[in-house]
Design an enzyme around this catalytic site. Structure first.
Site, PDB file in Angstrom:
ATOM      1  N   THR A  15      13.549   3.588  -6.334  1.00 28.12           N
ATOM      2  CA  THR A  15      13.393   4.956  -5.818  1.00 28.12           C
ATOM      3  C   THR A  15      13.945   6.037  -6.754  1.00 28.12           C
ATOM      4  O   THR A  15      14.857   5.782  -7.546  1.00 28.12           O
ATOM      5  CB  THR A  15      14.142   5.067  -4.458  1.00 28.12           C
ATOM      6  N   ASP A  16      13.402   7.235  -6.606  1.00 24.12           N
ATOM      7  CA  ASP A  16      13.934   8.404  -7.323  1.00 24.12           C
ATOM      8  C   ASP A  16      15.333   8.776  -6.832  1.00 24.12           C
ATOM      9  O   ASP A  16      16.050   9.519  -7.505  1.00 24.12           O
ATOM     10  CB  ASP A  16      12.984   9.608  -7.142  1.00 24.12           C
TER      11      ASP A  16
ATOM     12  N   ALA B 168      12.534  -3.062   2.082  1.00 26.05           N
ATOM     13  CA  ALA B 168      13.761  -2.295   1.862  1.00 26.05           C
ATOM     14  C   ALA B 168      14.242  -1.718   3.185  1.00 26.05           C
ATOM     15  O   ALA B 168      13.490  -1.636   4.158  1.00 26.05           O
ATOM     16  CB  ALA B 168      13.511  -1.149   0.872  1.00 26.05           C
TER      17      ALA B 168
ATOM     18  N   LYS C 116      20.041   1.043  -3.357  1.00 29.34           N
ATOM     19  CA  LYS C 116      18.843   0.754  -4.174  1.00 29.34           C
ATOM     20  C   LYS C 116      19.239   0.582  -5.637  1.00 29.34           C
ATOM     21  O   LYS C 116      18.695  -0.259  -6.346  1.00 29.34           O
ATOM     22  CB  LYS C 116      17.803   1.877  -4.030  1.00 29.34           C
TER      23      LYS C 116
ATOM     24  N   GLY D 251       4.665  -2.350   5.383  1.00 29.77           N
ATOM     25  CA  GLY D 251       5.185  -0.998   5.191  1.00 29.77           C
ATOM     26  C   GLY D 251       4.165  -0.085   4.522  1.00 29.77           C
ATOM     27  O   GLY D 251       3.003  -0.462   4.314  1.00 29.77           O
TER      28      GLY D 251
ATOM     29  N   ASP E 109      13.536 -12.876   6.535  1.00 25.33           N
ATOM     30  CA  ASP E 109      14.563 -11.885   6.180  1.00 25.33           C
ATOM     31  C   ASP E 109      15.090 -12.107   4.753  1.00 25.33           C
ATOM     32  O   ASP E 109      15.709 -13.141   4.472  1.00 25.33           O
ATOM     33  CB  ASP E 109      15.701 -11.996   7.201  1.00 25.33           C
ATOM     34  N   ILE E 110      14.873 -11.124   3.890  1.00 24.15           N
ATOM     35  CA  ILE E 110      15.270 -11.295   2.483  1.00 24.15           C
ATOM     36  C   ILE E 110      16.789 -11.319   2.291  1.00 24.15           C
ATOM     37  O   ILE E 110      17.271 -11.643   1.213  1.00 24.15           O
ATOM     38  CB  ILE E 110      14.638 -10.232   1.546  1.00 24.15           C
TER      39      ILE E 110
ATOM     40  N   TYR F  65      21.818   5.099   0.780  1.00 26.29           N
ATOM     41  CA  TYR F  65      20.520   4.495   0.447  1.00 26.29           C
ATOM     42  C   TYR F  65      20.324   4.421  -1.066  1.00 26.29           C
ATOM     43  O   TYR F  65      19.991   3.366  -1.604  1.00 26.29           O
ATOM     44  CB  TYR F  65      19.398   5.324   1.100  1.00 26.29           C
TER      45      TYR F  65
ATOM     46  N   TRP G 284       8.952   9.858  -2.630  1.00 24.27           N
ATOM     47  CA  TRP G 284       8.258  10.607  -1.563  1.00 24.27           C
ATOM     48  C   TRP G 284       6.972   9.869  -1.133  1.00 24.27           C
ATOM     49  O   TRP G 284       5.883  10.453  -1.087  1.00 24.27           O
ATOM     50  CB  TRP G 284       7.917  12.022  -2.031  1.00 24.27           C
TER      51      TRP G 284
END
Ligand SMILES: NC(=O)c1ccc[n+]([C@@H]2O[C@H](COP(=O)([O-])OP(=O)(O)OC[C@H]3O[C@@H](n4cnc5c(N)ncnc54)[C@H](OP(=O)(O)O)[C@@H]3O)[C@@H](O)[C@H]2O)c1
Length: 289
Positions: free
Chosen positions: A99-100, A58, A127, A9, A34-35, A123, A148
């Site tokens: 993530t933010d 993710a 997370k 990624g 696959d997690i 999402y 971002w």
């Protein structure tokens, strides 16, 4: 041995690049390991001696997640828990990426690590659940929240802009959401330093480039800088600012999600590069190809 999960990624591919550059042994996996399947992870790691697990995997499609809640939670919550369980079994240190979008954005000051979370989207909720799962399983962990994110390895705003600015006459971009871009190479470098230093205090850290911008101003800068470097034709799309209400994306996003980087900078004794400087470096790296 380091196990790099999500190695293809945006972020994972930059970490892989740094590890290869310095000849540090690691094993990298993508969705073929696959997690979400604990037994798959057990089987994969059975013959390995793991000291670090870096989970960059993710479900990252923010809009699609609204209609794919089960899979988003499966990857982002169950997957995170499975990575933490494997880390606990090996006594390995886990670096988990978040993530933010765990924040609701109802603020106008940079968000510290202990600011209250209140995700607005599936999402973001998945997370946040992943963060909680890591904290439930492990006493000691690193959770790195970024925002971002862009790089060579995956789908992201910069690569999308470089494409649509060539394809369309007009591109509308949201002007009332503020945040900070993060070049995956800069975030990878921070993660690399955490591994190398070996004595960084455990905990949650925010990490992106410095400064702040809106998606619209970010798009204008991409257009201008990519144009200067010949990555875009002389005449390309016109950018038009619109509000998030006008744009009406499937998922709701925070209006303000600038992360305070004070903790990571103090801990590692670094400063994070300005987002615009890093964008220029990224575009230069594309020219080198
Ligand atoms: N992108 C952003 O703007 C952004 C912003 C803030 C935070 N983050 C967070 O930063 C981290 C890295 O994001 P990114 O943009 O680098 O992600 P990305 O480009 O979408 O890459 C995700 C990686 O995860 C792998 N993966 C997906 N599902 C998996 C599964 N079930 N099992 C194992 N691997 C799986 C993918 O494998 P394949 O290559 O096989 O598909 C890919 O290697 C994530 O935690 C993300 O939530 C991202």
């Amino acid at each position: 041995m380091i196990w790099l999960i999500g190695c293809n990624g945006n972020l994972g591919s930059e970490i892989a690049w740094l590890l290869k550059r310095d000849g540090i042994p690691f094993c990298g996996t993508d969705s073929s390991v696959d997690i979400t399947e604990y037994e798959t992870l057990k089987a994969y790691t059975a013959d390995k001696s793991l000291e670090w697990i870096v989970n960059c995997a993710a479900y990252t499609d923010v809009d699609k997640a609204e209609d794919d809640r089960e899979r988003a939670f499966s990857v982002n919550e169950t997957g995170a828990r499975n990575c933490a369980l494997i880390a606990r079994e090996f006594g390995a240190r886990l670096i988990h990426i978040s993530t933010d979008y765990v924040f609701d954005g109802n603020t106008a000051v940079p968000l510290s690590e202990d600011a209250p979370v209140n995700p607005l989207s599936v999402y973001g909720k998945s997370k946040e659940a992943g963060e909680q799962a890591v904290r439930e399983v492990l006493d000691d962990y690193y959770i790195i929240r970024t925002s971002w994110l862009y790089g060579r390895g995956g789908q992201n705003f910069v690569n999308t802009m470089l494409r649509v600015l060539k394809e369309r006459p007009l591109v509308k971009v949201v002007c009332n959401q503020k945040g900070t871009p993060a070049w995956a190479r800069d975030i990878a470098s921070v993660i690399f330093q955490i591994i190398e230093k070996d004595d960084v205090p455990f905990g949650t850290y925010n990490c992106s480039n410095s400064g702040e911008t809106t998606w619209y101003d970010f798009a204008c800068t991409i257009s201008e800088e990519a144009g200067k470097k010949g990555l875009l034709p002389l005449s390309c799309a016109v950018l038009e600012a619109c509000t998030s209400e006008e744009y009406a994306a499937r998922a709701k996003r925070p209006a303000y999600s600038v992360l305070s980087k004070e903790k990571i900078c103090r801990t590692l004794e670094i400063s994070m590069p300005d987002w615009k400087d890093s964008l220029i470096c990224y575009l230069e790296s594309l020219c080198d190809d």
